[in-house]
Design an enzyme around this catalytic site. Structure first.
Site, short mmCIF file in Angstrom:
data_model
loop_
_atom_site.label_atom_id
_atom_site.label_comp_id
_atom_site.label_asym_id
_atom_site.label_seq_id
_atom_site.Cartn_x
_atom_site.Cartn_y
_atom_site.Cartn_z
N GLU A 47 12.95 -12.58 8.80
CA GLU A 47 13.06 -12.45 10.26
C GLU A 47 14.53 -12.35 10.68
O GLU A 47 14.90 -11.56 11.55
CB GLU A 47 12.47 -13.68 10.96
CG GLU A 47 10.98 -13.67 11.17
CD GLU A 47 10.58 -14.92 11.94
OE1 GLU A 47 10.83 -14.95 13.16
OE2 GLU A 47 10.05 -15.86 11.33
N ASP B 259 16.06 -9.22 12.58
CA ASP B 259 16.65 -9.40 13.91
C ASP B 259 18.04 -8.77 13.96
O ASP B 259 18.39 -8.07 14.92
CB ASP B 259 16.73 -10.90 14.22
CG ASP B 259 17.43 -11.18 15.54
OD1 ASP B 259 16.97 -10.69 16.59
OD2 ASP B 259 18.44 -11.90 15.53
N ASN C 134 7.48 -11.94 15.14
CA ASN C 134 8.08 -12.49 13.92
C ASN C 134 7.79 -11.59 12.72
O ASN C 134 8.68 -11.32 11.89
CB ASN C 134 7.54 -13.89 13.65
CG ASN C 134 7.95 -14.89 14.73
OD1 ASN C 134 8.85 -14.62 15.52
ND2 ASN C 134 7.29 -16.03 14.77
N GLU D 200 9.84 -8.34 12.88
CA GLU D 200 11.23 -8.56 12.44
C GLU D 200 11.29 -8.69 10.92
O GLU D 200 12.19 -8.15 10.27
CB GLU D 200 11.79 -9.82 13.09
CG GLU D 200 12.13 -9.66 14.56
CD GLU D 200 12.67 -10.92 15.18
OE1 GLU D 200 13.53 -10.83 16.07
OE2 GLU D 200 12.22 -12.03 14.80
#
Length: 247
Positions: free
Chosen positions: A62, A66, A131, A134
């Protein structure tokens, strides 16, 4: 024992085969490092560790995803909006990679159908979708590199969803917008939590929003943050004309 082992092995192979067929459909290419994609869809409840005792789940991916989303979106906005200053570009990027938008992307791709978990997927909160998205982006970067990751982000995020004019008018946080306006106009504001007497199965929070010591709006939700956002949205529409004039 050998017969049972072969059944289990074949069953697991079938599951993996279906997983990678579905994954290829989403990605549009054949993965090279299969293990990283399995990791991207492994929930921490599986409690799996590698040989060194490190946990195997999607949470670290994640972080990578991101960063990649932020990088690619920032580069796109920089070239697409040459007149935008740092503050403008930061706000626009935040709108593209907002939790709400990432959750919608994850839902559209039905990523939750691929997740490995000991918890029923119906028990997950809404953020599981974002989530996983990502984590998938992070896996693509570690598997195929920056260019392939950038291509995927353009295909799934930028080309179908990023419209500069629409983004400029999109509000991602009514609370932030209202606080910014109150501070600019030298108005006092207060979010006051009061007793919720509802008989809901889930606990609810109620909030009164006061501006210049006058109750302007109320909000009620399953968290303080959501209740404050609801109250802020109602106040925004009450003051929209004044806020538009001062902006």
């Amino acid at each position: 024992m050998g017969f049972i082992y072969n059944i289990l092995k074949n069953s697991r192979s079938d599951k993996d085969g279906n997983f990678f067929l579905e994954l290829e459909r989403i990605l549009g290419f054949k993965p090279k490092k299969n293990a990283i994609y399995k990791k991207a869809f492994t929930h921490r409840s599986m409690n799996i560790k590698d040989k060194k005792g490190n946990p195997i789940n999607y949470e670290r991916l994640e972080f990578v995803g991101d960063a990649m989303l932020g990088s690619v979106i920032a580069s796109y906005l920089y070239s697409k909006v040459p007149h935008g200053d740092e503050g403008y570009l930061t706000k626009m990027r935040s709108k593209v990679v907002s939790r709400q938008h990432l959750n919608e992307l994850g839902k559209d791709l039905q990523l939750i159908d691929l997740v490995q978990s000991r918890i029923p997927t119906t028990n997950f909160g809404n953020n599981i979708h974002g989530n996983l998205f990502e984590a998938l982006v992070g896996a693509i970067y570690l598997d195929k590199g920056y260019k392939s990751c950038e291509k995927f982000i353009y295909k799934k995020v930028i080309n179908p969803h990023v419209d500069i004019e629409k983004l400029e008018g999109k509000v991602i946080s009514y609370k932030s917008l209202l606080i910014e306006w109150c501070q600019k106009e030298k108005k006092t504001f207060e979010y006051e939590i009061y007793e919720d007497t509802g008989n809901d199965a889930l606990k609810h929070f109620s909030v009164k929003l006061k501006i210049d010591e006058k109750v302007i709006s109320k909000g009620r939700a399953t968290s303080k943050k959501k209740a404050e956002e609801k109250a802020s949205k109602r106040a925004f529409f009450a003051f929209q004309r004044e806020m538009t004039k001062s902006s």
